[in-house]
Design a protein around this motif. Structure first.
Motif, PDB file in Angstrom:
ATOM      1  N   MET A  38      21.013  69.647  22.650  1.00 43.39           N
ATOM      2  CA  MET A  38      20.244  68.415  22.906  1.00 43.39           C
ATOM      3  C   MET A  38      20.622  67.779  24.230  1.00 43.39           C
ATOM      4  O   MET A  38      19.797  67.191  24.911  1.00 43.39           O
ATOM      5  N   GLU A  79      12.400  65.313  18.580  1.00 45.45           N
ATOM      6  CA  GLU A  79      13.506  66.070  19.171  1.00 45.45           C
ATOM      7  C   GLU A  79      14.866  65.586  18.660  1.00 45.45           C
ATOM      8  O   GLU A  79      15.885  66.219  18.917  1.00 45.45           O
ATOM      9  N   ARG A  80      14.859  64.480  17.931  1.00 47.69           N
ATOM     10  CA  ARG A  80      16.122  63.951  17.371  1.00 47.69           C
ATOM     11  C   ARG A  80      16.139  64.067  15.848  1.00 47.69           C
ATOM     12  O   ARG A  80      16.948  63.432  15.182  1.00 47.69           O
ATOM     13  N   PHE A 126      17.027  77.483  13.904  1.00 42.43           N
ATOM     14  CA  PHE A 126      17.118  76.585  15.063  1.00 42.43           C
ATOM     15  C   PHE A 126      17.315  77.353  16.380  1.00 42.43           C
ATOM     16  O   PHE A 126      17.413  76.740  17.439  1.00 42.43           O
ATOM     17  N   PHE A 165      16.239  66.712  12.500  1.00 46.14           N
ATOM     18  CA  PHE A 165      16.582  68.090  12.114  1.00 46.14           C
ATOM     19  C   PHE A 165      16.454  68.247  10.607  1.00 46.14           C
ATOM     20  O   PHE A 165      17.112  67.550   9.843  1.00 46.14           O
ATOM     21  N   ASN A 166      15.595  69.170  10.219  1.00 46.80           N
ATOM     22  CA  ASN A 166      15.374  69.424   8.801  1.00 46.80           C
ATOM     23  C   ASN A 166      16.076  70.732   8.423  1.00 46.80           C
ATOM     24  O   ASN A 166      15.754  71.792   8.946  1.00 46.80           O
ATOM     25  N   VAL A 193      20.675  60.520  15.524  1.00 40.94           N
ATOM     26  CA  VAL A 193      19.824  61.659  15.155  1.00 40.94           C
ATOM     27  C   VAL A 193      19.650  61.624  13.632  1.00 40.94           C
ATOM     28  O   VAL A 193      20.525  61.146  12.911  1.00 40.94           O
ATOM     29  N   ALA A 206      23.826  69.682  18.794  1.00 41.99           N
ATOM     30  CA  ALA A 206      24.107  68.489  19.592  1.00 41.99           C
ATOM     31  C   ALA A 206      24.308  68.854  21.066  1.00 41.99           C
ATOM     32  O   ALA A 206      23.808  68.164  21.968  1.00 41.99           O
ATOM     33  N   LYS A 222      27.173  62.284  18.888  1.00 37.72           N
ATOM     34  CA  LYS A 222      25.937  61.784  18.277  1.00 37.72           C
ATOM     35  C   LYS A 222      26.293  60.890  17.087  1.00 37.72           C
ATOM     36  O   LYS A 222      27.410  60.949  16.563  1.00 37.72           O
TER      37      LYS A 222
END
Lengths: 326, 275
Positions: B136, A56-57, B167, A59-60, A35, B133, A80
């Motif tokens: 996901m 979808e992988r 998020f 992240f900001n 990710v 995570a 991950k």
């Protein structure tokens, strides 16, 4: 190229960060656990290619590097493989304690990939330079530190860093640098590459200074001096064997790095040399100062991050060797 | 394990405080004040709320817990022992050379510990990463993180507060152990947090305020999560520093210490009445 969908055409004649961006996509295709984490610099670190392909992988975290690095630790605990990207000064200094406490201490499988290292943000000035990051990162146990010397090595380093189990700091510049490796080059963490054999003096370099070291060896050759050039792409764990061999076989060492001479590659090499095979070590790098502002070429000349500096350092190292041998 | 009810949990928390007093005494000192303000919450989490299995501490779909205020290990470690992660006798090694545990927990040494902590302000952003995570992977696991009140002085808490709301991490639950004391004094004189509920609300969180030493209220707060759909939840738990030891309750000087024999006897008598 084995293990990657990138062709040499994708790699040659591109800036380091562009190549980095393509390498991220390639590793993302191959390793589903990867990710990408960014802190409002996903565009300029070139993570945007990955973000487009794997939204979808990606992240900001906004301009919050400490949060990003701590979150990377959280991702890693859940299986991950987070790649946390930011400018080197932010990753190593703003998020310093998160790197040490949340990632290195628990030994989590996080990949810290820093762009814009050294003085590559030349006109950005000292706030945007990173000439301390290697020194800081070197002092963290469990952390592997890689400084690729060209585009091909960057691609390989991204792949190998992800395949490696444990925390990694990958340090990259920003712009184009000359290619010094051929396409069949094999990259192994902790195993340096001898770019050129030589017996009179050894130049141990990393990153952008490898090309300068090769140019310096060309100049020295014209003066009848046979210089060995070692690409020390892994600062930690350091290839001690190659350092000791250079000290024993050539008796004089020059180190070259786009980093403060305090705490960087030079001191790492000097530490090994002084413990195992004492020989003169002359460090070429930023001489414990802030680098000022200017175009990259001008700054490099002003700071002595050039092949000419390496040439004169090599001669000094050789004269120290011969005065000692007298 | 059968989930304990409020009354049983209160008895368990008294027992755990006695275990902690004994452990701290053997260790020569410990963070008794903040550990005891949080003991009721920790007991409720581990004996009722968390979906965990000490026989399979790394189960992929377990709930996670981060003791972000790592110095509350003097409560956390006895709770983990009592829950069955390791032998209770091991508590006698607290703070000793080569012990798996000391003042701050190490995830690589303590079975059941999901994150190494100790430096304040780290747990919430780590928890946010875990929550992302887990989401996901379509797991229903939740991430709980316990912070001290003084801890939320740290800017990283607010970076993560902003991020977790952005998020939409409804699987993230933060708990603030609001015992009103920091190391240097009453929190209102050092650096006040009020209006604390408004702060979290304005960052986009569902906010719940409870008496964090009241087992009924603790269970009630955790029984309906998230507080708001699509948002992270923060439970502001008003607590008493040193709760359960009458001679130190509410006294900021008892951030760290070791009870005298007299204080100990008095505390044990009080705690026995609660068992």
């Amino acid at each position: 190229m084995a293990g990657t969908s990138l062709s040499m055409k994708d790699i040659e004649n591109s800036s380091i960060r562009d190549v980095f961006g393509r390498a991220l996509v390639s590793i993302g295709e191959r390793v589903p656990e990867v990710v990408l984490l960014g802190a409002d610099a996903i565009g300029s670190t070139r993570g945007a290619l990955f973000a487009k392909q794997f939204p979808e992988r990606t992240f900001n975290f906004g301009i919050a590097e400490q949060e990003m690095v701590a979150a990377a630790a959280g991702f890693a605990t859940c299986g991950k493989i987070p790649i946390a990207t930011a400018y080197a000064f932010l990753l190593s200094m703003r998020a310093c304690e998160q790197v040490r406490t949340d990632i290195c201490y628990p030994n989590l499988n996080v990949k810290l990939m820093a762009t814009h290292a050294g003085i590559s943000m030349a006109t950005g000035g000292t706030t945007h330079h990173a000439t301390e990051d290697i020194a800081i990162m070197r002092s963290f146990a469990n952390l592997t530190i890689i400084v690729p010397a060209d585009a091909l090595e960057t691609v390989k380093a991204v792949e190998v860093a992800v395949e490696h189990s444990g925390p990694v700091y990958l340090r990259m510049g920003r712009g184009e640098i000359p290619n010094v490796h051929s396409r069949d080059y094999e990259f192994v963490i902790g195993r340096s590459t001898c770019m050129r054999a030589g017996g009179d003096v050894s130049v141990i370099a990393c990153g952008t200074m490898v090309a300068e070291a090769i140019a310096a060896a060309d100049s020295l050759e014209k003066e009848g001096i046979d210089a060995r050039v070692v690409n020390m792409h892994t600062i930690k764990p350091l290839d001690q064997e190659a350092v000791i061999a250079a000290a024993l076989e050539t008796g004089a060492i020059v180190t070259a790095e786009e980093h403060n001479i305090v705490g960087g590659l030079g001191e790492a090499v000097a530490g090994v040399v002084s413990e195992h095979a004492p020989a003169p070590v002359i460090r070429v790098g930023v001489r414990d100062c802030y680098c000022g502002i200017g175009p990259e070429d001008g700054l490099r000349r002003k700071l002595g991050l050039t092949s000419e500096s390496i040439v004169s350092a090599a001669k000094r190292a050789m004269s120290l060797k011969s005065s000692r041998n007298r | 394990m059968r989930k304990l009810g409020a009354q049983e949990l209160s008895v368990k928390a008294s027992k755990l405080r006695m275990m902690a007093i004994d452990m701290i005494d053997k260790a020569g000192g410990g963070h008794i004040g903040g550990s005891f303000s949080a003991m009721d919450i920790l007991t409720a989490l581990y004996f009722n709320v968390l979906d965990i299995d000490p026989r399979d501490p790394n189960k992929r779909d377990r709930d996670r817990f981060i003791l972000s205020a790592g110095h509350k290990a003097a409560a956390y470690v006895p709770v983990l022992a009592e829950r069955g992660y390791f032998a209770v006798e091991l508590l006698d090694t607290f703070n000793q050379l080569d012990s798996p545990f000391a003042m701050h927990p190490d995830m690589n040494k303590i079975p059941g510990c999901d994150m190494s902590t100790g430096s304040l302000g780290h747990g919430l952003p780590v928890a946010a990463g875990m929550a992302l995570a887990l989401r996901m992977d379509n797991l229903s696991s939740r991430v709980f993180v316990l912070m001290g009140d003084g801890e939320i002085h740290e800017g990283t808490v607010w970076e993560a507060a902003m991020g977790a709301a952005h998020f939409g991490l409804e699987n993230l639950i933060a708990i603030v152990d609001y015992n009103k004391c920091t190391m240097d004094g009453p929190i209102d004189s050092v650096m006040p947090l009020e209006p604390i509920e408004e702060k979290w609300r304005s960052f986009g969180w569902g906010v719940r305020r409870i008496d964090g030493n009241d087992m009924q209220q603790i269970l009630e707060a955790f029984s309906r999560l998230p507080e708001l759909d699509g948002r992270p939840t923060v439970v502001i738990a008003d607590t008493v520093k040193g709760k359960g030891v009458p001679s130190i309750e509410g006294d900021y000087h008892w951030h760290y210490g070791r009870l005298s024999d007299m204080q100990r006897r008095e505390a044990e008598a009080t705690l026995r009445r609660g068992m």
